[in-house]
Write an enzyme that holds these catalytic residues in place. Structure first.
Site, short mmCIF file in Angstrom:
data_model
loop_
_atom_site.label_atom_id
_atom_site.label_comp_id
_atom_site.label_asym_id
_atom_site.label_seq_id
_atom_site.Cartn_x
_atom_site.Cartn_y
_atom_site.Cartn_z
N ASP A 67 0.81 -1.22 0.00
CA ASP A 67 0.00 0.00 0.00
C ASP A 67 0.84 1.27 0.00
OD1 ASP A 67 0.92 -0.42 2.58
OD2 ASP A 67 -1.05 -0.83 3.43
N ASN A 136 -7.77 -3.23 14.22
CA ASN A 136 -9.14 -3.53 13.81
C ASN A 136 -9.20 -4.68 12.79
OD1 ASN A 136 -8.17 -2.34 11.51
ND2 ASN A 136 -9.58 -0.62 11.48
N GLU A 143 -9.79 -1.93 5.25
CA GLU A 143 -10.47 -1.67 6.51
C GLU A 143 -11.69 -2.60 6.65
OE1 GLU A 143 -8.97 0.03 8.58
OE2 GLU A 143 -8.39 2.04 7.95
C1 GLP Z 1 -0.53 0.24 8.60
C2 GLP Z 1 -0.22 -0.56 7.34
C3 GLP Z 1 -0.52 -2.03 7.53
C4 GLP Z 1 0.12 -2.51 8.83
C5 GLP Z 1 -0.49 -1.78 9.99
C6 GLP Z 1 0.04 -2.24 11.34
O1 GLP Z 1 -1.84 0.62 8.67
N1 GLP Z 1 -0.91 -0.09 6.18
O2 GLP Z 1 -0.07 -2.75 6.41
O3 GLP Z 1 -0.07 -3.87 8.97
O4 GLP Z 1 -0.18 -0.41 9.81
O5 GLP Z 1 1.21 -1.55 11.64
P1 GLP Z 1 2.16 -1.86 12.85
O6 GLP Z 1 2.99 -3.01 12.40
O7 GLP Z 1 2.98 -0.61 13.00
O8 GLP Z 1 1.33 -2.15 14.02
#
Ligand code: GLP
Length: 237
Positions: A67, A136, A143
């Site tokens: 993404d 979530n 989402e």
């Molecule tokens: C972002 C990314 C996700 C990732 C999530 C969790 O929203 N787009 O791909 O999995 O964060 O991030 P973290 O690993 O910092 O908890």
């Protein structure tokens, strides 16, 4: 689904790095799906160390990131392009032309979405996909409520996700409202998937996944329908 429980962030990083190293050693021209966020930083560090020790080469590897924010300059400090360069690409021998992230600055975002899935297909599909998980249950930026058959698409970020990710920006108002993300269907096409989740904050999401209930309200649950998924989880923070 294979579950690997660990105690520390270092263990998560090492176990995940072992899976990625093995993939690259067995198939040097692997197509990898990569993720951003705090979870994979340790794994990237470990892969860089193995590369610097002469044990791992990325020279024939192709990567596709999950993404990118819509509207951020590629070189913006908070872009996922920058994150990937600062955590992995700048320190390994990957070729620039083999690095792919969705272009969140495209003038025609709908066309960029279709083109991104096309580029993955052209590369032969993703051999091994890395995922984190949002509190979530989001994967990539899919989402809750995202249809499971979604391909790469533009999403509006929830307030909870924008707030979670505000640490990477000067303040909440700077967090983009939209992102471009590989869809759940695009993710499910990967031949193998590794999801990493560290810390107490992620425990609820892991418990929900373990419950085995598949629902679009909890995007990660679709992974239960994939034949080759490993979940590496645990630790307190
Ligand atoms: C972002 C990314 C996700 C990732 C999530 C969790 O929203 N787009 O791909 O999995 O964060 O991030 P973290 O690993 O910092 O908890």
């Amino acid at each position: 689904m294979k579950w690997i429980a660990v105690n520390t962030y270092e263990e998560i990083s090492e176990v995940a790095a072992n899976i990625f190293s093995k993939q690259i050693q067995e198939k040097p021209n692997s197509v990898l799906g990569l993720a951003t966020g705090g979870s994979p930083v340790g794994m990237y560090k470990e892969l860089v160390a193995r590369h610097q020790a002469g044990r791992l080469s990325f020279k024939d590897v192709q990567t596709f990131n999950l993404d990118e924010y819509v509207g951020l300059e590629q070189a913006s400090p908070a872009s996922y392009w920058t994150f990937m360069h600062e955590n992995l690409f700048n320190f390994v021998d990957i070729l620039t032309e083999n690095i792919h992230l969705p272009n969140g600055k495209s003038e025609d975002l709908a066309a960029e979405c279709v083109a991104y899935d096309g580029r993955i297909e052209e590369a032969g599909g993703i051999d091994l996909q890395l995922l984190g998980i949002g509190v979530n249950g989001h994967i990539g930026f899919n989402e809750p409520g995202t249809p499971f058959d979604a391909t790469t698409n533009i999403v509006e970020l929830t307030e909870s996700t924008r707030t979670e990710n505000a640490v990477y920006f000067d303040n909440l108002s700077e967090v983009p409202t939209h992102a471009i993300t590989m869809g759940i269907q695009s993710i499910m096409k990967a031949k193998e998937i590794v999801l990493i989740a560290f810390g107490e904050k992620k425990l609820d999401a892991i418990e929900k996944l373990k419950s085995g209930h598949v629902t679009e309200d909890f995007p990660a649950s679709q992974l239960l329908n994939h034949p080759n998924v490993t979940i590496i989880y645990g630790g307190t923070n």
